[in-house]
Design an enzyme around this catalytic site. Structure first.
Site, PDB file in Angstrom:
ATOM      1  N   LYS A   1       8.458   7.575  -0.170  1.00 34.76           N
ATOM      2  CA  LYS A   1       8.171   8.289  -1.647  1.00 34.76           C
ATOM      3  C   LYS A   1       8.932   9.245  -1.714  1.00 34.76           C
ATOM      4  O   LYS A   1       9.168   9.973  -0.781  1.00 34.76           O
ATOM      5  CB  LYS A   1       6.577   8.636  -1.543  1.00 34.76           C
TER       6      LYS A   1
ATOM      7  N   ASP B   1      -6.936   3.089   8.474  1.00 36.06           N
ATOM      8  CA  ASP B   1      -6.256   2.639   7.129  1.00 36.06           C
ATOM      9  C   ASP B   1      -5.002   3.897   6.552  1.00 36.06           C
ATOM     10  O   ASP B   1      -4.057   3.293   6.347  1.00 36.06           O
ATOM     11  CB  ASP B   1      -7.146   2.046   6.173  1.00 36.06           C
TER      12      ASP B   1
ATOM     13  N   HIS C   1      -0.680   7.609   7.128  1.00 32.94           N
ATOM     14  CA  HIS C   1      -0.013   8.115   5.956  1.00 32.94           C
ATOM     15  C   HIS C   1      -0.531   9.716   6.081  1.00 32.94           C
ATOM     16  O   HIS C   1       0.456  10.612   5.744  1.00 32.94           O
ATOM     17  CB  HIS C   1      -0.671   7.594   4.762  1.00 32.94           C
TER      18      HIS C   1
HETATM   19  O1  LIG Z   1      -1.398   1.492   3.402  1.00 36.20           O
HETATM   20  C1  LIG Z   1      -2.331   1.566   2.381  1.00 36.20           C
HETATM   21  O2  LIG Z   1      -1.989   2.308   1.446  1.00 36.20           O
HETATM   22  C2  LIG Z   1      -2.528   2.172   0.324  1.00 36.20           C
HETATM   23  C3  LIG Z   1      -2.293   3.320  -0.727  1.00 36.20           C
HETATM   24  O3  LIG Z   1      -0.939   3.546  -1.180  1.00 36.20           O
HETATM   25  P1  LIG Z   1      -0.576   4.224  -2.451  1.00 36.20           P
HETATM   26  O4  LIG Z   1       0.893   4.161  -2.231  1.00 36.20           O
HETATM   27  O5  LIG Z   1      -0.864   3.538  -3.760  1.00 36.20           O
HETATM   28  O6  LIG Z   1      -1.079   5.547  -2.209  1.00 36.20           O
HETATM   29  C4  LIG Z   1      -4.226   1.954   0.288  1.00 36.20           C
HETATM   30  O7  LIG Z   1      -4.641   1.352  -0.957  1.00 36.20           O
HETATM   31  C5  LIG Z   1      -4.095   0.837   1.498  1.00 36.20           C
HETATM   32  O8  LIG Z   1      -5.547   0.780   1.594  1.00 36.20           O
HETATM   33  C6  LIG Z   1      -3.594   1.000   2.565  1.00 36.20           C
HETATM   34  O9  LIG Z   1      -3.586   0.108   3.550  1.00 36.20           O
END
Ligand SMILES: O=C1O[C@H](COP(=O)(O)O)[C@@H](O)[C@H](O)[C@H]1O
Ligand SMILES: NC(=O)C1=CN([C@@H]2O[C@H](COP(=O)(O)OP(=O)(O)OC[C@H]3O[C@@H](n4cnc5c(N)ncnc54)[C@H](OP(=O)(O)O)[C@@H]3O)[C@@H](O)[C@H]2O)C=CC1
Length: 500
Positions: free
Chosen positions: A188, A241, A246
């Site tokens: 990002k 997850d 993240h």
């Molecule tokens: O890796 C994942 O990320 C998404 C959220 O990503 P974003 O870029 O939309 O913030 C999440 O919805 C998903 O559960 C997860 O596996």
């Protein structure tokens, strides 16, 4: 070393980009649109091919139709038919069951027919249980040469042992520098800008430590429920997850030391040190410093939505869709500074942000006037990861006018959209091109993934033996009240951004 001709030019080689799991949600929603965008920017070199692999009974034209539909759906009005034609000309599809040894010779033949200098990328957009077997087949058919790369989607395992098993299996075929473990948050723009803000400017660095920072908050909230991904998600939950990857990666970028230069290993070395400095959680720490929740019935964008268990059709599920926790980085820079993390599905808004809250001024020297704030509020730096990428520095200013000094909160506002007037590329656009170029800086190294699991595992273990289920929160809210209590107990509150 002499580069093959196809690796000259802008550093973008000709590539045979094989996607195993080419008909899946990730491929059609993220990978195919990202490749389209790069095609539109002329970044895919002549001779580059996109080879889809799945069990679906599709020939090349059948899969091209699937790709065309996905593009129409996900790119919408901006779709340029000329670019679509160019992209589709690169597309092929092979029917293969990755769980069996049959049919792999088809991939061997197709790859041998292409440019002999093409870099081979194998993107594994399948369940992780197939990662090891797929690599084994690729090895057997002799298509893994020294310039080949494999891309692994998250999750890498469900705990430390399973992550090691996946890494071992893949590592038998590919060297570590050939393995690209994706964490799309690192692609990002605003996340990369965090590095630039910290290390290409001088004003923050003297303040970026426990002397001046009171605490850090990292929030990733989503309005969507689990949708079609229930089977995967119910075996995972929000901690595996989102937090294990993240949120911990965001924490690393906030907390890491400056690398000597931005290189393929230097940034990852510094992130690893942060993960290794996270204070391990004892069972008591887990009970005190973590909150798990699960959404009940409620509203999403004003529409009534079912609870998680109703959506899933599994009333007995104990999986969490929300986590809030308090972490600490035990090193010289951050000793005693709490990092509060929270993430959840079906919350009141979609927002990802980091808030660095500075300490209050040590002395309140301005007299208090009725109707104004009693003393200067603590400065806060809001880093808006998405949407509306940007940053706001919240400060205190003098309200204009005679008759005393009245304090008012104001903010310096940097909006990416206003400052740059450019389309914000999706994270996958950057990351896919980095794979083709062979730049692993924004990908997770094995030791990082395993260090993150090492920290998360005691939480999983404790939760598995504590009888209390995740706390319920109505869909469309900011999570269970216990999450507010977690931070209020320390005399702090969650900072809700003004951006909706
Ligand atoms: O890796 C994942 O990320 C998404 C959220 O990503 P974003 O870029 O939309 O913030 C999440 O919805 C998903 O559960 C997860 O596996
Ligand atoms: N979707 C997302 O937003 C995200 C997904 N991920 C990860 O990416 C991976 C893929 O996810 P997602 O796209 O959602 O999953 P899907 O279930 O939508 O797609 C899976 C794909 O794999 C193919 N496939 C399944 N089994 C086999 C097999 N034995 N041989 C060959 N192909 C097979 C399927 O096609 P077919 O049935 O035709 O064979 C399909 O193309 C997972 O690891 C997921 O955790 C990570 C982050 C986000």
């Amino acid at each position: 070393m002499t580069l093959p001709t196809s690796e000259l030019a802008d550093g973008m080689p000709t590539c045979d980009f094989t996607i195993v799991g080419a008909t899946g949600d990730l491929s059609l929603r993220k990978l195919v649109p990202a490749l389209y965008r790069r095609e539109a920017e002329d970044q895919l070199r002549p001779g580059t091919r996109i080879i889809g692999v799945s069990r679906s009974d599709l020939d090349d034209d059948g899969y091209r139709a699937v790709v065309g539909e996905a593009l129409a759906h996900h790119i919408g009005d901006e779709l340029d038919p000329v670019v679509v034609v160019r992209l589709l000309a690169r597309v092929h599809h092979l029917v293969l069951d990755a769980a069996t040894p049959d049919g792999w010779h088809l991939l061997h033949h197709l790859l041998k027919e292409g440019d002999p200098d093409a870099v081979r990328v194998f993107y594994l957009a399948t369940a992780p249980a197939l990662f090891g077997p797929i690599c084994h087949r690729l090895d057997e058919i002799g298509v893994v040469d020294p310039s080949a790369r494999v891309v692994l989607e998250k999750p890498i395992g469900t705990d430390l042992a399973s992550a090691r098993a996946v890494n071992d299996a893949v590592g038998q075929v590919f060297d570590e520098q050939q393995i690209f473990r994706i964490d799309h948050y690192l692609g990002k723009e605003s996340v990369q800008n965090l590095l630039v803000t910290r290390f290409a400017n001088t004003f923050l660095e003297p303040l970026w430590n426990s002397r001046w920072v009171d605490h850090v908050q990292i929030t990733v909230s989503e309005t969507l429920g689990v949708g079609e991904r229930g089977d995967y998600y119910d075996g995972s939950g929000a901690l595996r997850d989102m937090v294990q990857n993240h949120l911990l990666q965001l924490l690393c970028l906030v907390a890491m030391e400056p690398p000597t230069y931005v290189g393929r290993e230097t940034v990852r070395d510094e992130k690893l040190k942060v993960l290794q400095a996270l204070k391990p959680m004892s069972a008591d720490d887990v009970d005190r410093d973590t909150v798990r929740g699960r959404y009940g019935q409620g509203l999403a964008d004003g529409v009534a939505v079912p609870s998680y268990t109703e959506e899933l059709g599994r009333p007995g599920s104990a999986t969490e869709t929300f986590v809030a926790l308090r972490a600490e980085v035990q090193n010289w820079r951050w000793a005693g500074v709490p990092f509060y993390l929270r993430t959840g599905k079906r919350m009141d808004r979609k927002i990802s942000e980091i808030v660095v809250v500075f300490k209050e001024p040590p002395h309140a020297m301005f007299p208090h006037h009725e109707g104004t704030q009693p003393s200067p509020a603590a400065n806060r730096l809001h880093i808006q990861v998405q949407p509306d990428e940007g940053m706001q520095l919240h400060m205190t200013a003098k309200e204009p006018g005679p008759g005393g000094i009245r304090l008012r909160p104001v903010s310096l506002d940097l909006s990416y959209a206003t400052a740059f007037d450019a389309r914000m590329p999706d994270a996958y656009e950057r990351l896919l091109m980095d794979v083709i170029r062979g730049n692993p800086t924004l990908f997770m190294r094995r030791d990082e993934v395993e260090a993150a699991w090492t920290w998360v595992e005691p939480i999983l273990r404790r939760w598995s033996v504590t009888p209390d289920r995740p706390r319920r929160y109505p869909a469309g809210t900011s999570g269970p009240t216990a999450a507010a209590t977690l931070i209020e107990r320390d005399g702090r509150t969650w900072q809700e951004s003004d951006h909706d």
